[in-house]
Every structure is written in structure tokens, then in C-alpha cells.
Design a protein around this motif. Sequence first.
Motif, PDB file in Angstrom:
ATOM      1  N   ALA A   1       0.835  -1.205   0.000  1.00 41.35           N
ATOM      2  CA  ALA A   1       0.000   0.000   0.000  1.00 41.35           C
ATOM      3  C   ALA A   1       0.869   1.255   0.000  1.00 41.35           C
ATOM      4  N   HIS A   2       1.961   1.229   0.723  1.00 37.21           N
ATOM      5  CA  HIS A   2       2.860   2.389   0.753  1.00 37.21           C
ATOM      6  C   HIS A   2       3.526   2.609  -0.603  1.00 37.21           C
ATOM      7  N   ILE A   3       3.849   1.520  -1.292  1.00 38.21           N
ATOM      8  CA  ILE A   3       4.409   1.644  -2.640  1.00 38.21           C
ATOM      9  C   ILE A   3       3.378   2.237  -3.599  1.00 38.21           C
ATOM     10  N   LEU A   4       2.151   1.768  -3.518  1.00 36.90           N
ATOM     11  CA  LEU A   4       1.102   2.305  -4.371  1.00 36.90           C
ATOM     12  C   LEU A   4       0.888   3.796  -4.123  1.00 36.90           C
ATOM     13  N   GLU A   5       0.901   4.191  -2.868  1.00 39.37           N
ATOM     14  CA  GLU A   5       0.739   5.603  -2.541  1.00 39.37           C
ATOM     15  C   GLU A   5       1.901   6.433  -3.080  1.00 39.37           C
ATOM     16  N   GLY A   6       3.104   5.900  -2.984  1.00 34.22           N
ATOM     17  CA  GLY A   6       4.260   6.602  -3.530  1.00 34.22           C
ATOM     18  C   GLY A   6       4.141   6.792  -5.030  1.00 34.22           C
TER      19      GLY A   6
ATOM     20  N   PRO B   1      -6.986 -19.268  -2.597  1.00 36.42           N
ATOM     21  CA  PRO B   1      -5.593 -19.471  -2.166  1.00 36.42           C
ATOM     22  C   PRO B   1      -5.512 -20.471  -1.026  1.00 36.42           C
ATOM     23  N   LEU B   2      -4.341 -21.124  -0.908  1.00 41.21           N
ATOM     24  CA  LEU B   2      -4.147 -22.153   0.115  1.00 41.21           C
ATOM     25  C   LEU B   2      -3.177 -21.730   1.215  1.00 41.21           C
ATOM     26  N   SER B   3      -2.645 -20.517   1.133  1.00 40.67           N
ATOM     27  CA  SER B   3      -1.739 -20.011   2.169  1.00 40.67           C
ATOM     28  C   SER B   3      -1.920 -18.509   2.273  1.00 40.67           C
ATOM     29  N   LEU B   4      -1.521 -17.946   3.410  1.00 47.63           N
ATOM     30  CA  LEU B   4      -1.625 -16.496   3.561  1.00 47.63           C
ATOM     31  C   LEU B   4      -0.650 -15.788   2.624  1.00 47.63           C
ATOM     32  N   TYR B   5       0.482 -16.429   2.333  1.00 47.41           N
ATOM     33  CA  TYR B   5       1.402 -15.859   1.348  1.00 47.41           C
ATOM     34  C   TYR B   5       0.678 -15.668   0.020  1.00 47.41           C
ATOM     35  N   ALA B   6      -0.017 -16.697  -0.444  1.00 45.69           N
ATOM     36  CA  ALA B   6      -0.757 -16.607  -1.696  1.00 45.69           C
ATOM     37  C   ALA B   6      -1.840 -15.535  -1.618  1.00 45.69           C
ATOM     38  N   ALA B   7      -2.545 -15.481  -0.498  1.00 48.35           N
ATOM     39  CA  ALA B   7      -3.598 -14.478  -0.328  1.00 48.35           C
ATOM     40  C   ALA B   7      -3.018 -13.067  -0.364  1.00 48.35           C
ATOM     41  N   SER B   8      -1.831 -12.889   0.212  1.00 51.46           N
ATOM     42  CA  SER B   8      -1.217 -11.555   0.192  1.00 51.46           C
ATOM     43  C   SER B   8      -0.855 -11.137  -1.222  1.00 51.46           C
ATOM     44  N   LYS B   9      -0.432 -12.077  -2.049  1.00 51.94           N
ATOM     45  CA  LYS B   9      -0.092 -11.766  -3.433  1.00 51.94           C
ATOM     46  C   LYS B   9      -1.347 -11.482  -4.262  1.00 51.94           C
ATOM     47  N   LYS B  10      -2.403 -12.238  -4.016  1.00 56.19           N
ATOM     48  CA  LYS B  10      -3.679 -11.949  -4.659  1.00 56.19           C
ATOM     49  C   LYS B  10      -4.159 -10.555  -4.264  1.00 56.19           C
ATOM     50  N   SER B  11      -3.976 -10.197  -3.003  1.00 59.57           N
ATOM     51  CA  SER B  11      -4.403  -8.869  -2.548  1.00 59.57           C
ATOM     52  C   SER B  11      -3.622  -7.776  -3.271  1.00 59.57           C
ATOM     53  N   ASN B  12      -2.352  -8.032  -3.568  1.00 61.42           N
ATOM     54  CA  ASN B  12      -1.559  -7.050  -4.315  1.00 61.42           C
ATOM     55  C   ASN B  12      -2.177  -6.778  -5.682  1.00 61.42           C
ATOM     56  N   GLU B  13      -2.612  -7.832  -6.344  1.00 63.82           N
ATOM     57  CA  GLU B  13      -3.223  -7.665  -7.659  1.00 63.82           C
ATOM     58  C   GLU B  13      -4.509  -6.835  -7.565  1.00 63.82           C
ATOM     59  N   LEU B  14      -5.297  -7.074  -6.526  1.00 63.68           N
ATOM     60  CA  LEU B  14      -6.531  -6.326  -6.338  1.00 63.68           C
ATOM     61  C   LEU B  14      -6.257  -4.867  -5.986  1.00 63.68           C
ATOM     62  N   MET B  15      -5.309  -4.653  -5.083  1.00 66.09           N
ATOM     63  CA  MET B  15      -4.966  -3.287  -4.686  1.00 66.09           C
ATOM     64  C   MET B  15      -4.417  -2.492  -5.865  1.00 66.09           C
ATOM     65  N   ALA B  16      -3.578  -3.142  -6.673  1.00 68.42           N
ATOM     66  CA  ALA B  16      -3.020  -2.469  -7.835  1.00 68.42           C
ATOM     67  C   ALA B  16      -4.130  -2.060  -8.800  1.00 68.42           C
ATOM     68  N   HIS B  17      -5.127  -2.922  -8.968  1.00 73.12           N
ATOM     69  CA  HIS B  17      -6.225  -2.578  -9.871  1.00 73.12           C
ATOM     70  C   HIS B  17      -6.974  -1.338  -9.407  1.00 73.12           C
TER      71      HIS B  17
END
Length: 335
Positions: free
Chosen positions: A108-113, A148-164
Motif C-alpha cells: 500500500a505504501h508503494i502504491l501511494e508513492g 488461495p491455500l496459504s496467507l502468502y498466496a492471499a497476500s499476493k492476490k491482494s496485491n493484484e486487487l490493490m493495484a487494480h
Amino acid sequence: MKILVTGSAGFIGAALTQRLLARGDSVVGIDNHNDYYDPRLKEARLAQFADHPGYTHYRIDLADRAAVEQVFATHKPQRVANLGAQAGVRYSIDNPLAYIDSNVLGFAHILEGCRNHGCEHLVYASSSSVYGANTDMPYSVHQSVNHPLSLYAASKKSNELMAHVYSNLFQTPTTGLRFFTVYGPWGRPDMALFKFTRAILQGEPIKVFGYGQHKRDFTYIDDIVEGVIRVLDRPAPPDPAWDSKHPDPASSSAPWRVYNIGNNQPVVLLDYIAALEQAIGKKADMELLPPQPGDLHDTFADVSELTQEFDYKPATPVAEGVKRFVEWYRGFYGT
């Protein structure tokens, strides 16, 4: 160009930074040098280019909002490659909050930057792990990734959503790259190739989960970096053919894209180990074990979009890539 690379002392980040510097870009690097694995390896990667006149380094955490904002305000990078993240499927089971801090809050901080300082293109690391419970091979970016099957995977999926969201609201071009099992010299000690090499050289047994039968789309580091640079150089455009009634998960009416980046040639783990035995010149003592929680059974990347749009063609056979890793390992550790 001036390019911000997060995770610049990490495996992929360091390799990317060296390629960018070699072609004449100036690079601003961020890395928190945490102890998820031996920080001395990170320092050794960084030492290869730390004194380059085109490089500036910051030892900060992406979760530090003020520090990240200061880097953007000072340097105003034209492009950003966000490779800094808490990695590892298995580690996320025991340390979930580390993934929230680094992979969600930090992103989120990268996106804001990028939003506030006119970034022309953000390319960020996603992962093959987002495919989760999906068993339809090869994995395609046009498939749903909602299980997703792990929180790592969920965090990466969230990145794709946040970027959109940022691409849609603020017209910030963003591209996510779903990496498939990256390996090679200077790799991460928590990855199988590193662990197996160390154990075989020391005469210790190796733990082979999934009984060695699962497949991975092992992708050599140089092939990954080549793909990242090609994508970084071409900001994501809106897709004029995108249909809101039949939405394609891989593109958008906003300047947002997501691609698989892999070798497109999955290898059975036991065959991967055989290539390692050949490179070392010594047989492995294998302890065959059931799969671990959160692991995908197989990964197989459909990279047709990356090939068509960027002429991406991974060129390193697994046997050659493993050989190069072993040569580096022996030289670095003196074994």
C-alpha cells in the motif's frame, strides 16, 4: 531512467538491479535486510553493486510509511519494480502477520508513492501460489484465483486487487508478474535447490515432500530478469477490448495487467534432484515424505500472453541452470 527496486538485496531484486545498472539506468534500492534467512548473503549480493555510481541504497522497511514516502519524494522514480516482500509459503503458516506487514501494508505504501509522485509504471511480484486450489493445468491468467491455500498466496492476490484499484482510480499503470519457482546463483537458502545442495555436499539426507512426484515450473533467474525488464519498459495500457459483461481476470479497462512468468516446461521434483546429483557428482540420500500444508501439487505456467506481447522466451534448460547454481554455491561457500 531512474528506477526504484524494492528488495534490492534479495535474490531477484539484486539480479535485476545489476542488469538495470549495466544498461545505464540509475537505481534506488530499498531492502530491510531482515533475518528471514542469513543476512550475510544479502550483504554479499549488495556488495556487487553498492558502490556503483548509479546506485543509491536505503535500509528501510516497506511497512515504514514515512520512510517509503521520503524515498519517493526525494528521488521521484519514473518506474518501480516492487520485489520486496516476505516470501515463503511454509513460513506464512507460523508467521502470518509478517506477510500482512510487508506484503499488504508495505505494498500500500508503494502504491501511494507511485500515485503521489507521478510513477510511469509499477511492476510488482505476484506468485504462482495465487492459483491455490485450482487444478486446471497449465495455469492461465484468464482463470479465477479466488481460492488461495496459504496467507502468502492471499497476500499476493491482494496485491493484484490493490493495484487494480490504483490503476482504475488514479490511472497508475501497474503490471503483476506471477513468478514460478525461480532458481539460480545467489538464490534463497529457504528454497529446495539451496537446501538440497547443502545437504548432499555435507552427506546429509534431504527431505523430499510430496514423495518427489509433484511438478514445478522451475525458472532460471536470468530468464526471469529478462522478462521483468521487458515488462518494466512498457507501461500497462487499458485493454480496449475488455468487456464488463464478460470480464477477463488478466486485463482491465484500467491500465492494469497480470502475467505468468515461468519456464513453461514443468519438471518432476525427482528429475530436478537427478539433475542436481549429476551437477554435484554425488547421489542424494532421500527421505520421501507426504506433501506439506499449503503447497501446490503442481505448477505449470501458460506464458503465451508474455510471449505474444513481449517476445518472452525463457532459454535456460533446468540441467544447465542447476549446474550454474552448483558452481556458484561451491565457489561462494568454498565446498
